[in-house]
Design an enzyme around this catalytic site. Structure first.
Site, PDB file in Angstrom:
ATOM      1  N   HIS A  95       2.360  11.314  -2.841  1.00  0.00           N
ATOM      2  CA  HIS A  95       1.056  11.437  -3.500  1.00  0.00           C
ATOM      3  C   HIS A  95       0.014  11.914  -2.502  1.00  0.00           C
ATOM      4  O   HIS A  95       0.122  11.675  -1.306  1.00  0.00           O
ATOM      5  CB  HIS A  95       0.613  10.111  -4.134  1.00  0.00           C
ATOM      6  CG  HIS A  95       0.634   8.937  -3.190  1.00  0.00           C
ATOM      7  ND1 HIS A  95       1.785   8.268  -2.881  1.00  0.00           N
ATOM      8  CD2 HIS A  95      -0.348   8.316  -2.492  1.00  0.00           C
ATOM      9  CE1 HIS A  95       1.513   7.281  -2.034  1.00  0.00           C
ATOM     10  NE2 HIS A  95       0.219   7.301  -1.771  1.00  0.00           N
ATOM     11  N   ASP A 117      -7.528   5.726  -7.780  1.00  0.00           N
ATOM     12  CA  ASP A 117      -6.936   4.682  -6.936  1.00  0.00           C
ATOM     13  C   ASP A 117      -7.606   3.354  -7.289  1.00  0.00           C
ATOM     14  O   ASP A 117      -8.830   3.267  -7.398  1.00  0.00           O
ATOM     15  CB  ASP A 117      -7.151   5.025  -5.455  1.00  0.00           C
ATOM     16  CG  ASP A 117      -6.294   4.167  -4.536  1.00  0.00           C
ATOM     17  OD1 ASP A 117      -5.477   4.732  -3.803  1.00  0.00           O
ATOM     18  OD2 ASP A 117      -6.451   2.920  -4.553  1.00  0.00           O
ATOM     19  N   ILE A 118      -6.784   2.332  -7.457  1.00  0.00           N
ATOM     20  CA  ILE A 118      -7.275   1.024  -7.909  1.00  0.00           C
ATOM     21  C   ILE A 118      -8.038   0.271  -6.805  1.00  0.00           C
ATOM     22  O   ILE A 118      -8.793  -0.654  -7.084  1.00  0.00           O
ATOM     23  CB  ILE A 118      -6.075   0.174  -8.428  1.00  0.00           C
ATOM     24  CG1 ILE A 118      -6.521  -0.916  -9.367  1.00  0.00           C
ATOM     25  CG2 ILE A 118      -5.252  -0.401  -7.301  1.00  0.00           C
ATOM     26  CD1 ILE A 118      -7.021  -0.423 -10.673  1.00  0.00           C
ATOM     27  N   HIS A 157      -4.015  11.659  -1.569  1.00  0.00           N
ATOM     28  CA  HIS A 157      -5.274  10.935  -1.771  1.00  0.00           C
ATOM     29  C   HIS A 157      -6.413  11.956  -1.707  1.00  0.00           C
ATOM     30  O   HIS A 157      -6.521  12.702  -0.723  1.00  0.00           O
ATOM     31  CB  HIS A 157      -5.529   9.943  -0.630  1.00  0.00           C
ATOM     32  CG  HIS A 157      -4.605   8.771  -0.568  1.00  0.00           C
ATOM     33  ND1 HIS A 157      -4.964   7.520  -1.022  1.00  0.00           N
ATOM     34  CD2 HIS A 157      -3.348   8.640  -0.087  1.00  0.00           C
ATOM     35  CE1 HIS A 157      -3.967   6.666  -0.815  1.00  0.00           C
ATOM     36  NE2 HIS A 157      -2.970   7.317  -0.245  1.00  0.00           N
TER      37      HIS A 157
HETATM   38  P1  AMP Z   1      -0.125   4.716   0.397  1.00  0.00           P
HETATM   39  O1  AMP Z   1       1.263   4.593  -0.215  1.00  0.00           O
HETATM   40  O2  AMP Z   1      -0.204   4.025   1.720  1.00  0.00           O
HETATM   41  O3  AMP Z   1      -0.596   6.143   0.443  1.00  0.00           O
HETATM   42  O4  AMP Z   1      -1.135   3.926  -0.543  1.00  0.00           O
HETATM   43  C1  AMP Z   1      -0.919   3.780  -1.922  1.00  0.00           C
HETATM   44  C2  AMP Z   1      -2.242   3.816  -2.654  1.00  0.00           C
HETATM   45  O5  AMP Z   1      -1.955   3.545  -4.017  1.00  0.00           O
HETATM   46  C3  AMP Z   1      -3.267   2.762  -2.194  1.00  0.00           C
HETATM   47  O6  AMP Z   1      -4.504   3.414  -1.899  1.00  0.00           O
HETATM   48  C4  AMP Z   1      -3.385   1.816  -3.399  1.00  0.00           C
HETATM   49  O7  AMP Z   1      -4.696   1.322  -3.589  1.00  0.00           O
HETATM   50  C5  AMP Z   1      -2.960   2.716  -4.545  1.00  0.00           C
HETATM   51  N1  AMP Z   1      -2.359   1.991  -5.659  1.00  0.00           N
HETATM   52  C6  AMP Z   1      -1.354   1.084  -5.619  1.00  0.00           C
HETATM   53  N2  AMP Z   1      -1.072   0.629  -6.845  1.00  0.00           N
HETATM   54  C7  AMP Z   1      -1.915   1.250  -7.700  1.00  0.00           C
HETATM   55  C8  AMP Z   1      -2.128   1.212  -9.120  1.00  0.00           C
HETATM   56  N3  AMP Z   1      -1.404   0.410  -9.912  1.00  0.00           N
HETATM   57  N4  AMP Z   1      -3.096   1.992  -9.636  1.00  0.00           N
HETATM   58  C9  AMP Z   1      -3.837   2.798  -8.849  1.00  0.00           C
HETATM   59  N5  AMP Z   1      -3.677   2.893  -7.511  1.00  0.00           N
HETATM   60  C10 AMP Z   1      -2.738   2.130  -6.944  1.00  0.00           C
END
Ligand code: AMP
Length: 129
Positions: free
Chosen positions: A93, A29-30, A95
Protein backbone atom coordinates in the site's frame (compact mmCIF):
# COMPACT_ATOMS: atom_id res chain seq x y z
CA UNK A 1 -5.67 -15.92 5.83
CA UNK A 2 -6.71 -12.70 4.08
CA UNK A 3 -5.04 -9.44 5.07
CA UNK A 4 -7.09 -6.79 6.83
CA UNK A 5 -6.95 -4.75 3.62
CA UNK A 6 -8.38 -7.64 1.59
CA UNK A 7 -11.21 -7.80 4.14
CA UNK A 8 -11.78 -4.05 3.71
CA UNK A 9 -11.76 -4.38 -0.09
CA UNK A 10 -14.26 -7.27 0.13
CA UNK A 11 -16.52 -5.24 2.42
CA UNK A 12 -16.04 -7.60 5.39
CA UNK A 13 -14.57 -4.77 7.50
CA UNK A 14 -15.84 -1.16 7.26
CA UNK A 15 -13.69 1.69 6.02
CA UNK A 16 -13.95 5.32 4.97
CA UNK A 17 -13.78 4.59 1.27
CA UNK A 18 -12.65 7.17 -1.24
CA UNK A 19 -12.44 5.29 -4.54
CA UNK A 20 -11.97 1.98 -6.26
CA UNK A 21 -11.51 0.65 -9.77
CA UNK A 22 -10.95 -2.87 -11.12
CA UNK A 23 -7.50 -3.17 -9.56
CA UNK A 24 -7.11 -0.61 -6.77
CA UNK A 25 -8.87 0.69 -3.67
CA UNK A 26 -8.37 3.90 -1.62
CA UNK A 27 -9.59 4.65 1.91
CA UNK A 28 -8.72 6.88 4.85
CA UNK A 29 -6.08 5.61 7.26
CA UNK A 30 -7.82 4.93 10.58
CA UNK A 31 -4.89 6.32 12.59
CA UNK A 32 -3.87 9.31 10.48
CA UNK A 33 -0.68 11.34 10.72
CA UNK A 34 -2.71 14.29 9.43
CA UNK A 35 -6.30 14.79 8.28
CA UNK A 36 -6.65 13.27 4.82
CA UNK A 37 -4.01 10.52 5.31
CA UNK A 38 -5.11 7.94 2.76
CA UNK A 39 -4.04 4.43 1.80
CA UNK A 40 -4.03 3.20 -1.82
CA UNK A 41 -3.98 -0.57 -2.14
CA UNK A 42 -3.90 -3.04 -5.03
CA UNK A 43 -6.81 -5.47 -4.77
CA UNK A 44 -4.40 -8.31 -5.46
CA UNK A 45 -2.87 -9.27 -2.12
CA UNK A 46 0.91 -9.05 -2.42
CA UNK A 47 2.98 -8.28 0.69
CA UNK A 48 5.81 -6.12 -0.62
CA UNK A 49 5.36 -3.22 -3.02
CA UNK A 50 8.40 -4.05 -5.11
CA UNK A 51 7.14 -7.60 -5.62
CA UNK A 52 4.16 -6.26 -7.61
CA UNK A 53 4.45 -6.91 -11.33
CA UNK A 54 5.31 -3.81 -13.34
CA UNK A 55 1.78 -3.30 -14.60
CA UNK A 56 0.22 -3.32 -11.13
CA UNK A 57 3.08 -1.27 -9.66
CA UNK A 58 2.73 1.46 -12.29
CA UNK A 59 -1.06 1.26 -12.09
CA UNK A 60 -0.89 1.80 -8.33
CA UNK A 61 1.26 4.90 -8.87
CA UNK A 62 -1.22 6.27 -11.45
CA UNK A 63 -4.19 5.55 -9.18
CA UNK A 64 -2.38 7.17 -6.21
CA UNK A 65 -1.64 10.26 -8.29
CA UNK A 66 -5.35 10.73 -9.00
CA UNK A 67 -6.26 10.28 -5.34
CA UNK A 68 -3.47 12.65 -4.24
CA UNK A 69 -4.85 15.39 -6.53
CA UNK A 70 -8.30 15.04 -4.93
CA UNK A 71 -6.81 15.12 -1.40
CA UNK A 72 -4.82 18.25 -2.29
CA UNK A 73 -7.99 19.97 -3.54
CA UNK A 74 -9.78 19.06 -0.31
CA UNK A 75 -7.31 19.45 2.53
CA UNK A 76 -5.42 22.72 3.07
CA UNK A 77 -1.75 21.69 2.95
CA UNK A 78 1.52 22.53 1.27
CA UNK A 79 1.76 19.21 -0.61
CA UNK A 80 0.91 15.52 -0.49
CA UNK A 81 3.71 13.27 0.75
CA UNK A 82 3.93 9.64 -0.28
CA UNK A 83 5.57 6.84 1.64
CA UNK A 84 5.68 3.07 1.63
CA UNK A 85 6.14 1.18 4.88
CA UNK A 86 4.23 -2.08 5.26
CA UNK A 87 5.58 -3.14 8.65
CA UNK A 88 2.08 -3.38 10.14
CA UNK A 89 -0.02 -4.71 7.27
CA UNK A 90 1.60 -7.20 4.86
CA UNK A 91 -0.45 -6.07 1.87
CA UNK A 92 1.31 -3.55 -0.40
CA UNK A 93 0.00 0.00 0.00
CA UNK A 94 0.91 3.63 -0.58
CA UNK A 95 0.44 6.19 2.20
CA UNK A 96 -0.65 9.62 0.91
CA UNK A 97 -0.24 12.25 3.64
CA UNK A 98 -1.15 15.96 3.47
CA UNK A 99 1.97 17.80 4.63
CA UNK A 100 2.81 21.19 6.00
CA UNK A 101 5.98 20.26 7.83
CA UNK A 102 8.49 17.42 7.78
CA UNK A 103 7.04 16.36 11.11
CA UNK A 104 3.79 15.37 9.37
CA UNK A 105 5.63 12.40 7.84
CA UNK A 106 6.52 11.06 11.28
CA UNK A 107 4.38 8.10 12.21
CA UNK A 108 4.62 8.97 15.91
CA UNK A 109 2.55 12.07 15.34
CA UNK A 110 -1.17 11.29 15.02
CA UNK A 111 -4.39 13.30 14.87
CA UNK A 112 -7.65 12.26 16.55
CA UNK A 113 -10.74 12.30 14.33
CA UNK A 114 -14.36 11.48 15.10
CA UNK A 115 -16.42 9.12 12.95
CA UNK A 116 -18.37 12.10 11.64
CA UNK A 117 -15.12 13.85 10.65
CA UNK A 118 -13.83 10.73 8.86
CA UNK A 119 -17.12 10.35 6.99
CA UNK A 120 -17.29 14.01 5.97
CA UNK A 121 -13.66 14.06 4.84
CA UNK A 122 -14.01 10.89 2.74
CA UNK A 123 -17.08 12.41 1.07
CA UNK A 124 -15.27 15.71 0.37
CA UNK A 125 -12.26 13.96 -1.18
CA UNK A 126 -14.60 11.79 -3.29
CA UNK A 127 -16.37 14.90 -4.52
CA UNK A 128 -13.02 16.31 -5.73
CA UNK A 129 -12.03 13.23 -7.74
P1 AMP B 1 2.20 0.00 7.55
O1 AMP B 1 1.83 -1.44 7.23
O2 AMP B 1 3.32 0.07 8.53
O3 AMP B 1 2.44 0.80 6.30
O4 AMP B 1 0.95 0.66 8.28
C1 AMP B 1 -0.37 0.24 8.05
C2 AMP B 1 -1.30 1.43 8.12
O5 AMP B 1 -2.62 0.91 8.00
C3 AMP B 1 -1.25 2.22 9.44
O6 AMP B 1 -1.06 3.60 9.15
C4 AMP B 1 -2.62 1.95 10.08
O7 AMP B 1 -3.14 3.07 10.78
C5 AMP B 1 -3.47 1.61 8.87
N1 AMP B 1 -4.58 0.72 9.17
C6 AMP B 1 -4.55 -0.46 9.83
N2 AMP B 1 -5.77 -1.00 9.91
C7 AMP B 1 -6.62 -0.15 9.30
C8 AMP B 1 -8.03 -0.13 9.04
N3 AMP B 1 -8.83 -1.12 9.46
N4 AMP B 1 -8.54 0.92 8.38
C9 AMP B 1 -7.76 1.93 7.96
N5 AMP B 1 -6.42 1.97 8.15
C10 AMP B 1 -5.86 0.96 8.81
Amino acid sequence: MSSIFTKIINGEIPCYKIAEDDNFFAFLDINPNTKGHTLCVPKKEVDKLFDLDDELYLGLMQFSKKIAAAIKKTVPCDRIGMTIIGLEVPHAHVHLIPLNTMDDMRFHKKVAMSTAEFEALAESIKANL
